[in-house]
Design a protein around this motif. Sequence first.
Motif, PDB file in Angstrom:
ATOM      1  N   SER A   4       0.814  -1.227   0.000  1.00 28.73           N
ATOM      2  CA  SER A   4       0.000   0.000   0.000  1.00 28.73           C
ATOM      3  C   SER A   4       0.843   1.271   0.000  1.00 28.73           C
ATOM      4  CB  SER A   4      -0.931   0.009   1.222  1.00 28.73           C
ATOM      5  OG  SER A   4      -0.159   0.021   2.423  1.00 28.73           O
ATOM      6  N   GLU A 100      -4.936  -4.363  -5.239  1.00 25.88           N
ATOM      7  CA  GLU A 100      -4.809  -3.270  -4.277  1.00 25.88           C
ATOM      8  C   GLU A 100      -3.392  -2.704  -4.184  1.00 25.88           C
ATOM      9  OE1 GLU A 100      -4.099  -7.150  -2.061  1.00 25.88           O
ATOM     10  OE2 GLU A 100      -5.476  -6.371  -3.605  1.00 25.88           O
ATOM     11  N   ASP A 101      -2.461  -3.279  -4.910  1.00 24.68           N
ATOM     12  CA  ASP A 101      -1.073  -2.808  -4.877  1.00 24.68           C
ATOM     13  C   ASP A 101      -0.976  -1.430  -5.532  1.00 24.68           C
ATOM     14  OD1 ASP A 101       1.783  -2.496  -5.204  1.00 24.68           O
ATOM     15  OD2 ASP A 101       1.952  -4.667  -4.926  1.00 24.68           O
ATOM     16  N   THR A 102      -0.123  -0.564  -4.970  1.00 25.98           N
ATOM     17  CA  THR A 102       0.056   0.783  -5.532  1.00 25.98           C
ATOM     18  C   THR A 102       0.643   0.741  -6.938  1.00 25.98           C
ATOM     19  OG1 THR A 102       2.214   0.924  -4.438  1.00 25.98           O
ATOM     20  CG2 THR A 102       0.326   1.874  -3.278  1.00 25.98           C
TER      21      THR A 102
END
Length: 650
Positions: A4, A100-102
């Motif tokens: 995140s 959901e990874d940046t």
Amino acid sequence: MDRSTSLVAELLKTVPRLRTQIYFKSSLTALSHAMEDQVLASFDPPLVIASFQQERFYRQEAHRYRRLGKKSDQIYIFSAPDTSFNDEDSRSTTINFAAEDTLANEWHLVVIGKTFTSCLVCQECSVSENQQASSVDSARRFEGIWTFDEEVAKTTASFLLDKVLDYRPELSDKIATAREHYCQQVSSLTTEDKKAQPDPFVERLLTHLQAGQYRLIRAYSSIAQKEEKERLLRSLTNAIRQSLDIHEILEITVQELGEALSACRCLVYRCRTDTTTAKIKHEFLQSHVISVKDETWPVANNPLLKKVQQDQTPLYIQETAKETTIQESPLLSSLVKENQIQSWLLVPLLYQGDVIGMIELHHCQENGSPWSENDIELVEAIAPQIGLALTQAEAYANLESLNEQLEALEQTRSNLVAITGHELRTPLSTIQVCLESLISEPDMSEELRQVMLSTAMNDAERMRRLVQDFLTLSRLESGRIEWNPEPMSVEECIELSLSNIRGQNTENPLPTIENESKEELPLAYVDGEWLVEVLAKLLDNACKFTEKDGKITLSATPQSGNTVQVTVADTGRGIEPSRLETVFDRFYQEEGALQRTTGGTGLGLAICRQIVNKWGGEIWAESKGKNNGTKFHFTVPIAKEARVKSAARS
């Protein structure tokens, strides 16, 4: 490294001296290709780590990475979770990062070789929905770092290798080899061995590319604004062409303008230079804003509206809290405060040089985006279309009204022909027969001669009254009556009308007529002659429709100190409730024009309504239906002197 956490933020934290810069996607594409071409042109096997936000972006570059895979076994490719890597990609190490990874919002490319290093680390800038809608893919913006600095490149590579290990722990040995060969401390090389650095030409080329992209974005923005303007104009033009319903057109206007200019509130209403107030009927509203629909909007006392009407140009107040005119006007200050108006745009609706309406746009939040000159020009371009629509709708409404009047006139003409033919032909025939008998029979007895003369006189009087009613109604409707109002006694007028009706019916018995107006009444301010005319016609009407053993009652009562209500009630045949208003129309008769059992033209009640309306009163009828009798009420104004006395007594 936490999934995140943005790689840009982590790098800036580790190397505080770095400063980010804004890049367009087209610039990053050019830089990435240059870095990849540098690898393809070298002979040493480098470390290459790249990340792609979506599968389609990777597919566009897949052929290049197949070639890079032949140069080195240390090629790592990150891509979206749904990316399907082909078998040909097996020369490279591929990783599907989590949704959901940046990395889903970032663009990275790190290249570390023996004689060169380069690093591109960026994250996409968030943009508004309007910017997204009006931008092309190449104009997307990223914030990040592009550098040939060896320390930055190795630090970035180390972070990305941590991510590889997080997703693919089975590659720990391969990652350890990459760290050993490519991510050790920065080496101390001689001047001849120093790694390649960007020359001024590369930097100037990038600057030129960025500048070109800025110009392209401005062009796109201009085109988008023109397109929006044309779209709104087309939408409103189509609405005007498809419908003359002004309500529908104005509803479309407030909706389209409010959304196009991201206004909190958009109003469109009619007003002219002599308008005092306007009723707000058309409003676009954001969910968090107070509605002003159906409220009365001040016009005559509004200095801002007056200025717009006089100058016939738009007025834009970006900050109402700082506007002197608003602060000095209690009305405007209250209006701004009650309706939370932070920014205010007023654009007049013009037609042939006259202001016929107004467009208002409000921002009701302090952080609302200011409207630009292009926004104001957009509203100005739409205003003439709305002005034209208002004028067309009014013209259409007037045309419909004229058509209705023509239909009414045609009906009047038909009724006039039918009734005149019936009412005039019958007495004329009787008169003719009587006169012919008198001439042709000289030996007629004196008694029979008197009957003939009396019959002819009665029918002549009937014709006179018919013609008199026509002339009276015509004069009343055309305004050719001279009124002579003065304080009058209502009781005296009632007595005169009773004498009148009894004098006209000496030969025929009348129903019982009672005058219940016994109490002392205030003086009325009317023309006495016309008041007697109204009473006489209402009494005559009651006598016609009431049996001889029936009853007619007159009464008068003061109302609220300003008027006297007069009532003529009978016990006759009554009126259906659905026709209580229709009975006041010209030529209306309960039984039909030619099938009635009573005489008359159907003009009496129409004349009464015209007279009562002239002195500002009201007239109406009440009945419970057939054989339940009827009550006719009308009001007359009380003279000022009587009002003063009444007030003093109270």
